[in-house]
Design a protein around this motif. Sequence first.
Motif, PDB file in Angstrom:
ATOM      1  N   GLU A 260       0.829  -1.200   0.000  1.00 45.61           N
ATOM      2  CA  GLU A 260       0.000   0.000   0.000  1.00 45.61           C
ATOM      3  C   GLU A 260       0.869   1.259   0.000  1.00 45.61           C
ATOM      4  O   GLU A 260       0.547   2.250  -0.668  1.00 45.61           O
ATOM      5  CB  GLU A 260      -0.925   0.001   1.217  1.00 45.61           C
ATOM      6  N   LYS A 261       1.977   1.206   0.721  1.00 47.61           N
ATOM      7  CA  LYS A 261       2.882   2.358   0.769  1.00 47.61           C
ATOM      8  C   LYS A 261       3.429   2.666  -0.623  1.00 47.61           C
ATOM      9  O   LYS A 261       3.578   3.837  -1.008  1.00 47.61           O
ATOM     10  CB  LYS A 261       4.033   2.075   1.735  1.00 47.61           C
ATOM     11  N   ILE A 262       3.711   1.630  -1.396  1.00 45.21           N
ATOM     12  CA  ILE A 262       4.247   1.811  -2.749  1.00 45.21           C
ATOM     13  C   ILE A 262       3.166   2.315  -3.696  1.00 45.21           C
ATOM     14  O   ILE A 262       3.361   3.271  -4.440  1.00 45.21           O
ATOM     15  CB  ILE A 262       4.839   0.494  -3.275  1.00 45.21           C
ATOM     16  N   THR A 263       2.005   1.662  -3.671  1.00 50.51           N
ATOM     17  CA  THR A 263       0.959   1.996  -4.647  1.00 50.51           C
ATOM     18  C   THR A 263       0.316   3.352  -4.389  1.00 50.51           C
ATOM     19  O   THR A 263      -0.250   3.956  -5.309  1.00 50.51           O
ATOM     20  CB  THR A 263      -0.134   0.914  -4.662  1.00 50.51           C
ATOM     21  N   THR A 264       0.397   3.855  -3.153  1.00 49.91           N
ATOM     22  CA  THR A 264      -0.207   5.162  -2.856  1.00 49.91           C
ATOM     23  C   THR A 264       0.801   6.305  -2.923  1.00 49.91           C
ATOM     24  O   THR A 264       0.418   7.463  -2.777  1.00 49.91           O
ATOM     25  CB  THR A 264      -0.863   5.145  -1.466  1.00 49.91           C
ATOM     26  N   CYS A 265       2.058   5.984  -3.160  1.00 48.94           N
ATOM     27  CA  CYS A 265       3.076   7.036  -3.240  1.00 48.94           C
ATOM     28  C   CYS A 265       2.900   7.826  -4.537  1.00 48.94           C
ATOM     29  O   CYS A 265       2.793   7.248  -5.622  1.00 48.94           O
ATOM     30  CB  CYS A 265       4.476   6.418  -3.184  1.00 48.94           C
ATOM     31  N   THR A 266       2.900   9.143  -4.446  1.00 52.37           N
ATOM     32  CA  THR A 266       2.731  10.015  -5.622  1.00 52.37           C
ATOM     33  C   THR A 266       3.968  10.855  -5.900  1.00 52.37           C
ATOM     34  O   THR A 266       3.921  11.767  -6.728  1.00 52.37           O
ATOM     35  CB  THR A 266       1.517  10.936  -5.422  1.00 52.37           C
ATOM     36  N   ASP A 267       5.061  10.549  -5.204  1.00 50.82           N
ATOM     37  CA  ASP A 267       6.308  11.311  -5.379  1.00 50.82           C
ATOM     38  C   ASP A 267       7.221  10.557  -6.356  1.00 50.82           C
ATOM     39  O   ASP A 267       7.821   9.547  -5.987  1.00 50.82           O
ATOM     40  CB  ASP A 267       7.007  11.479  -4.031  1.00 50.82           C
ATOM     41  N   PRO A 268       7.344  11.027  -7.604  1.00 55.31           N
ATOM     42  CA  PRO A 268       8.165  10.307  -8.590  1.00 55.31           C
ATOM     43  C   PRO A 268       9.626  10.175  -8.164  1.00 55.31           C
ATOM     44  O   PRO A 268      10.256   9.152  -8.440  1.00 55.31           O
ATOM     45  CB  PRO A 268       8.037  11.155  -9.860  1.00 55.31           C
ATOM     46  N   GLN A 269      10.169  11.188  -7.509  1.00 57.52           N
ATOM     47  CA  GLN A 269      11.571  11.126  -7.093  1.00 57.52           C
ATOM     48  C   GLN A 269      11.786  10.056  -6.023  1.00 57.52           C
ATOM     49  O   GLN A 269      12.775   9.322  -6.042  1.00 57.52           O
ATOM     50  CB  GLN A 269      12.024  12.499  -6.565  1.00 57.52           C
ATOM     51  N   LEU A 270      10.862   9.976  -5.090  1.00 53.63           N
ATOM     52  CA  LEU A 270      10.964   8.953  -4.050  1.00 53.63           C
ATOM     53  C   LEU A 270      10.832   7.562  -4.656  1.00 53.63           C
ATOM     54  O   LEU A 270      11.601   6.643  -4.326  1.00 53.63           O
ATOM     55  CB  LEU A 270       9.882   9.172  -2.996  1.00 53.63           C
ATOM     56  N   LEU A 271       9.886   7.400  -5.560  1.00 53.42           N
ATOM     57  CA  LEU A 271       9.734   6.114  -6.230  1.00 53.42           C
ATOM     58  C   LEU A 271      10.980   5.758  -7.026  1.00 53.42           C
ATOM     59  O   LEU A 271      11.368   4.584  -7.114  1.00 53.42           O
ATOM     60  CB  LEU A 271       8.508   6.145  -7.148  1.00 53.42           C
ATOM     61  N   HIS A 272      11.616   6.770  -7.604  1.00 51.58           N
ATOM     62  CA  HIS A 272      12.850   6.535  -8.354  1.00 51.58           C
ATOM     63  C   HIS A 272      13.940   5.991  -7.429  1.00 51.58           C
ATOM     64  O   HIS A 272      14.663   5.051  -7.794  1.00 51.58           O
ATOM     65  CB  HIS A 272      13.307   7.840  -9.006  1.00 51.58           C
ATOM     66  N   ARG A 273      14.065   6.569  -6.220  1.00 51.12           N
ATOM     67  CA  ARG A 273      15.066   6.067  -5.259  1.00 51.12           C
ATOM     68  C   ARG A 273      14.731   4.639  -4.841  1.00 51.12           C
ATOM     69  O   ARG A 273      15.613   3.795  -4.702  1.00 51.12           O
ATOM     70  CB  ARG A 273      15.117   6.991  -4.041  1.00 51.12           C
ATOM     71  N   TRP A 274      13.452   4.359  -4.622  1.00 49.08           N
ATOM     72  CA  TRP A 274      13.050   3.006  -4.237  1.00 49.08           C
ATOM     73  C   TRP A 274      13.372   2.000  -5.340  1.00 49.08           C
ATOM     74  O   TRP A 274      13.772   0.863  -5.056  1.00 49.08           O
ATOM     75  CB  TRP A 274      11.553   2.983  -3.923  1.00 49.08           C
ATOM     76  N   LEU A 275      13.190   2.410  -6.596  1.00 50.34           N
ATOM     77  CA  LEU A 275      13.508   1.529  -7.714  1.00 50.34           C
ATOM     78  C   LEU A 275      14.975   1.130  -7.705  1.00 50.34           C
ATOM     79  O   LEU A 275      15.329  -0.032  -7.920  1.00 50.34           O
ATOM     80  CB  LEU A 275      13.171   2.212  -9.046  1.00 50.34           C
TER      81      LEU A 275
END
Length: 292
Positions: A260-275
């Motif tokens: 849920e934390k991943i699918t609800t995240c709307t910050d592209p930069q944060l998702l980029h770091r997680w990737l």
Amino acid sequence: MVSSPHEAMHRIFQEYPGLFSRVSEVLGIDIPHPTSATVLPTDLTEAKPVERRVDTLLRIETETDGPYLLAIEAQGKKDRRKTTSWPYYVSYLHNRYDGLPVLLLVVCQDHTTAQWAARPLTIGLPQWPTLTLNPLVAGPHNMPVITDIAEARKDLALATLAAITHADNPDVGAILKTLSAALREAPETIADPIVELTAQGLGNRPAAQQWRNLVAVDTSFYKSFMSEEIRDEGRAEGRAEGLLLVLEARGIALTDETREKITTCTDPQLLHRWLHRATTASTAEEVVAEDH
């Protein structure tokens, strides 16, 4: 209106003229390997108010058996008009190019259309056919399902055509993952056209979004115009889905809370770091840990 899959199914042969040699092997036809191929004009119109165009036309040169013409038609559905236009294409080309042998290849994305296209077309009487046309057909019924990365790397053009023809296959996700992984070590000059052709070939099918998500996983890869467009469209949603794909591929388990934390995240930069973390982390919790 001509669709994107229609364009991709025949344009791939313009990009990779030698592809037909491998396709003919898949189809079980013994055709000499080409030494060169030339893209020819596709306009078959005569000085009459009727316009006829073949999708792609190639002149194939061989080392021992001489040249031949390869007419390629991308067919998305049954079309009764083709029963008259295809024989016309073949006979016209045979006459226009001084008696060169002519082959017709029809590329399809569904079994029903492929079965229809493969039927011999006969002109004449039942007891005496004047002309019989036997199209070659490439489609989901005979193109290989390539889910082995090494196999895909051996022939990226064939792997791309196979992915396009299997756009409606229930296992298309695995097919696209394999193709994407096979491209990661390929030079941009090779990878870029394949990324574009695959996106074009998938059209507006659900598999198209899967391909966009796979492309969005590694933003250092795929730099063509269409690839940039694909990444832009993905944005945060594409990165989130791409991250889930990476974790799934690496066999990392996800709790409901982490998912849920991943699918609800709307910050592209944060998702980029997680990737980036997902490529080396051993748990999902490490991936989404707070920065310090």
